[in-house]
Scaffold this active site. Structure first.
Site, PDB file in Angstrom:
ATOM      1  N   SER A 278      -8.858   2.785 -18.527  1.00 35.04           N
ATOM      2  CA  SER A 278      -8.286   2.007 -17.422  1.00 35.04           C
ATOM      3  C   SER A 278      -9.377   1.944 -16.355  1.00 35.04           C
ATOM      4  CB  SER A 278      -7.037   2.716 -16.869  1.00 35.04           C
ATOM      5  OG  SER A 278      -7.426   3.910 -16.191  1.00 35.04           O
TER       6      SER A 278
ATOM      7  N   TYR B 203      -5.237  16.966  -7.436  1.00 27.20           N
ATOM      8  CA  TYR B 203      -4.733  16.031  -8.458  1.00 27.20           C
ATOM      9  C   TYR B 203      -3.790  16.727  -9.444  1.00 27.20           C
ATOM     10  CZ  TYR B 203      -4.629  12.467 -12.095  1.00 27.20           C
ATOM     11  OH  TYR B 203      -4.203  11.538 -13.019  1.00 27.20           O
TER      12      TYR B 203
ATOM     13  N   ASP C 202       0.865  -1.178   0.000  1.00 28.77           N
ATOM     14  CA  ASP C 202       0.000   0.000   0.000  1.00 28.77           C
ATOM     15  C   ASP C 202       0.904   1.232   0.000  1.00 28.77           C
ATOM     16  OD1 ASP C 202      -1.720   2.069   0.387  1.00 28.77           O
ATOM     17  OD2 ASP C 202      -2.772   1.158   2.092  1.00 28.77           O
TER      18      ASP C 202
ATOM     19  N   LYS D 213       0.306  16.317 -10.001  1.00 26.05           N
ATOM     20  CA  LYS D 213       0.913  15.940 -11.285  1.00 26.05           C
ATOM     21  C   LYS D 213       1.873  17.028 -11.778  1.00 26.05           C
ATOM     22  CE  LYS D 213      -1.051  11.903 -11.826  1.00 26.05           C
ATOM     23  NZ  LYS D 213      -0.271  10.682 -11.566  1.00 26.05           N
TER      24      LYS D 213
ATOM     25  N   ASN E 218       3.966   4.700 -11.061  1.00 24.98           N
ATOM     26  CA  ASN E 218       2.699   4.802 -11.779  1.00 24.98           C
ATOM     27  C   ASN E 218       1.472   4.845 -10.863  1.00 24.98           C
ATOM     28  OD1 ASN E 218       0.682   4.078 -14.084  1.00 24.98           O
ATOM     29  ND2 ASN E 218       0.481   2.411 -12.601  1.00 24.98           N
TER      30      ASN E 218
HETATM   31  N1  LIG Z   1      -6.669   6.937 -16.847  1.00 28.25           N
HETATM   32  C1  LIG Z   1      -6.456   8.213 -17.099  1.00 28.25           C
HETATM   33  O1  LIG Z   1      -7.289   8.883 -17.749  1.00 28.25           O
HETATM   34  C2  LIG Z   1      -5.158   8.858 -16.658  1.00 28.25           C
HETATM   35  C3  LIG Z   1      -4.767  10.048 -17.263  1.00 28.25           C
HETATM   36  C4  LIG Z   1      -3.574  10.657 -16.864  1.00 28.25           C
HETATM   37  C5  LIG Z   1      -2.796  10.063 -15.882  1.00 28.25           C
HETATM   38  N2  LIG Z   1      -3.203   8.905 -15.291  1.00 28.25           N
HETATM   39  C6  LIG Z   1      -2.340   8.343 -14.251  1.00 28.25           C
HETATM   40  O2  LIG Z   1      -1.979   7.020 -14.612  1.00 28.25           O
HETATM   41  C7  LIG Z   1      -1.622   6.289 -13.439  1.00 28.25           C
HETATM   42  C8  LIG Z   1      -2.269   4.928 -13.493  1.00 28.25           C
HETATM   43  O3  LIG Z   1      -3.674   5.067 -13.460  1.00 28.25           O
HETATM   44  P1  LIG Z   1      -4.632   4.181 -14.372  1.00 28.25           P
HETATM   45  O4  LIG Z   1      -5.307   5.099 -15.313  1.00 28.25           O
HETATM   46  O5  LIG Z   1      -3.935   3.009 -14.917  1.00 28.25           O
HETATM   47  O6  LIG Z   1      -5.737   3.769 -13.285  1.00 28.25           O
HETATM   48  P2  LIG Z   1      -6.069   2.354 -12.620  1.00 28.25           P
HETATM   49  O7  LIG Z   1      -6.414   1.347 -13.664  1.00 28.25           O
HETATM   50  O8  LIG Z   1      -7.078   2.650 -11.568  1.00 28.25           O
HETATM   51  O9  LIG Z   1      -4.685   1.908 -11.957  1.00 28.25           O
HETATM   52  C9  LIG Z   1      -4.190   2.510 -10.786  1.00 28.25           C
HETATM   53  C10 LIG Z   1      -3.124   1.618 -10.182  1.00 28.25           C
HETATM   54  O10 LIG Z   1      -2.613   2.250  -9.004  1.00 28.25           O
HETATM   55  C11 LIG Z   1      -2.659   1.327  -7.927  1.00 28.25           C
HETATM   56  N3  LIG Z   1      -2.846   2.012  -6.652  1.00 28.25           N
HETATM   57  C12 LIG Z   1      -3.777   2.930  -6.325  1.00 28.25           C
HETATM   58  N4  LIG Z   1      -3.664   3.266  -5.030  1.00 28.25           N
HETATM   59  C13 LIG Z   1      -2.637   2.521  -4.517  1.00 28.25           C
HETATM   60  C14 LIG Z   1      -2.052   2.394  -3.241  1.00 28.25           C
HETATM   61  N5  LIG Z   1      -2.510   3.089  -2.178  1.00 28.25           N
HETATM   62  N6  LIG Z   1      -1.019   1.543  -3.083  1.00 28.25           N
HETATM   63  C15 LIG Z   1      -0.580   0.803  -4.119  1.00 28.25           C
HETATM   64  N7  LIG Z   1      -1.096   0.874  -5.364  1.00 28.25           N
HETATM   65  C16 LIG Z   1      -2.120   1.718  -5.552  1.00 28.25           C
HETATM   66  C17 LIG Z   1      -3.840   0.407  -8.248  1.00 28.25           C
HETATM   67  O11 LIG Z   1      -3.652  -0.848  -7.611  1.00 28.25           O
HETATM   68  P3  LIG Z   1      -4.499  -1.426  -6.378  1.00 28.25           P
HETATM   69  O12 LIG Z   1      -5.872  -0.817  -6.427  1.00 28.25           O
HETATM   70  O13 LIG Z   1      -4.480  -2.904  -6.608  1.00 28.25           O
HETATM   71  O14 LIG Z   1      -3.719  -1.027  -5.171  1.00 28.25           O
HETATM   72  C18 LIG Z   1      -3.679   0.269  -9.761  1.00 28.25           C
HETATM   73  O15 LIG Z   1      -2.756  -0.749 -10.059  1.00 28.25           O
HETATM   74  C19 LIG Z   1      -2.038   7.169 -12.252  1.00 28.25           C
HETATM   75  O16 LIG Z   1      -0.911   7.800 -11.705  1.00 28.25           O
HETATM   76  C20 LIG Z   1      -2.973   8.185 -12.871  1.00 28.25           C
HETATM   77  O17 LIG Z   1      -2.992   9.404 -12.159  1.00 28.25           O
HETATM   78  C21 LIG Z   1      -4.349   8.285 -15.664  1.00 28.25           C
END
Ligand SMILES: NC(=O)c1ccc[n+]([C@@H]2O[C@H](COP(=O)([O-])OP(=O)(O)OC[C@H]3O[C@@H](n4cnc5c(N)ncnc54)[C@H](OP(=O)(O)O)[C@@H]3O)[C@@H](O)[C@H]2O)c1
Length: 282
Positions: free
Chosen positions: A206, A171, A78, A175, A105
């Site tokens: 995602s 947020y 975590d 970033k 990430n």
């Molecule tokens: N999707 C978008 O539109 C978008 C756009 C720009 C940037 N991003 C960035 O991309 C990154 C990945 O996000 P995603 O879009 O792939 O979303 P996602 O599918 O929800 O993945 C998020 C990941 O972060 C992990 N996570 C969250 N809280 C955590 C914690 N307390 N400890 C350990 N792991 C944790 C989750 O794993 P568990 O829940 O299993 O812990 C999951 O593997 C993030 O930094 C997000 O800000 C996303």
């Protein structure tokens, strides 16, 4: 062993180092992190993958080990805990594992207005996306410098480059910090053959919008605004290998970033405020 230790280190194979590079990817249980795990595996990297959901991590590990014949270490962690970066790096060192590539990430958004959530929720988010990210980098960087090789990807966002609308208040700020941190660090460590890249995707398919509870609002966005996670990860990998300090995924997002730089500020802010209502919960 305390209950936290039990939670933290499961399925750590008692393995000696194989003759390849190793990438550590945080938040690899879904979305962009899982896609990064696949890209690094496809390029022959062994992996250390972290997140909270053990079943998901194990499924990712089994699939990638089978498909790419690499080794994957699963660490349930975590990243909102303040001791996670220390415990993770200590455990890796104790096992003689060195990290050549780091993908910071793990992340999510806290929906709603700033005061609508208790402070602890904001603090956890900052720990995951800012403090923990910087600390893990700080702990793993000396080894990269010693070995004369390192690739660090910090998953940021287009949100860190454009005006911030109401809602999900910290947020974009988090970033923006990650982008500036990456840029400065890239300049510091380039001479050691270490590349640092802030990868800045826009809307990406995602689990992100399910976690933030904004999935319904997202349906208002046109399909051309969306990227898929494998594309974001592949481009991010290429960007860090090429030594690009800030990489914005997708032509649409690059155009938006350009617009923000060259169109008068009051116009951009007005557009941002208006458009923000369609995708932010506030
Ligand atoms: N999707 C978008 O539109 C978008 C756009 C720009 C940037 N991003 C960035 O991309 C990154 C990945 O996000 P995603 O879009 O792939 O979303 P996602 O599918 O929800 O993945 C998020 C990941 O972060 C992990 N996570 C969250 N809280 C955590 C914690 N307390 N400890 C350990 N792991 C944790 C989750 O794993 P568990 O829940 O299993 O812990 C999951 O593997 C993030 O930094 C997000 O800000 C996303």
């Amino acid at each position: 062993m305390t209950s936290h230790e039990k939670e933290f280190y499961v399925n750590v194979p008692n393995a000696s180092r194989v003759n390849s590079r190793t990438a550590l990817i945080t938040g690899a249980s879904s979305g962009i992190g899982e896609a990064f795990a696949e890209v690094f595996a496809a390029h022959g990297f062994d992996l250390v993958i972290t997140a909270r959901r053990e079943d998901r991590l194990r499924a990712v590990a089994a699939r990638l080990e089978e498909r790419y014949r690499i080794r994957v270490l699963v660490c349930v962690a975590d990243h909102a805990r303040q001791d996670t970066a220390e415990r993770l790096s200590t455990e890796l060192a104790a096992r003689g594992l060195t990290i050549d590539a780091l993908v910071n990430n793990a992340g999510y958004g806290v929906p709603g207005t700033f005061v609508a959530s208790p402070w602890q929720r904001h603090q956890d988010m900052l720990q995951v996306m800012v403090v923990g990210l910087a600390e893990l980098t700080h702990r793993l960087l000396p080894g990269m410098i010693d070995r004369g090789y390192g690739r660090i990807i910090n998953v940021a966002s287009l949100a860190g480059l454009v005006p911030a609308p109401a809602g999900h208040t910290l947020y974009a700020a988090a970033k923006a910090l990650v982008i500036k941190f990456s840029e400065a660090l890239a300049n510091e460590v380039r001479k050691h053959n270490i590349h640092v890249t802030a990868v800045c995707p826009g809307f990406t398919i995602s689990e992100f919008h399910d976690v933030t509870g904004t999935r319904e609002q997202m349906k208002n966005l046109p399909p051309w605004m969306w990227l898929d996670s494998p594309t974001v990860a592949r481009q991010g990998f290429e960007a860090v290998m090429a030594g690009t300090p800030i990489y914005i995924n997708g032509r649409v997002n690059r155009s938006i970033a350009l617009l923000v730089r060259y169109v008068p500020e009051r116009v951009v802010k007005a557009i941002g405020r208006r458009f923000g209502r369609s995708y932010r919960k506030a």
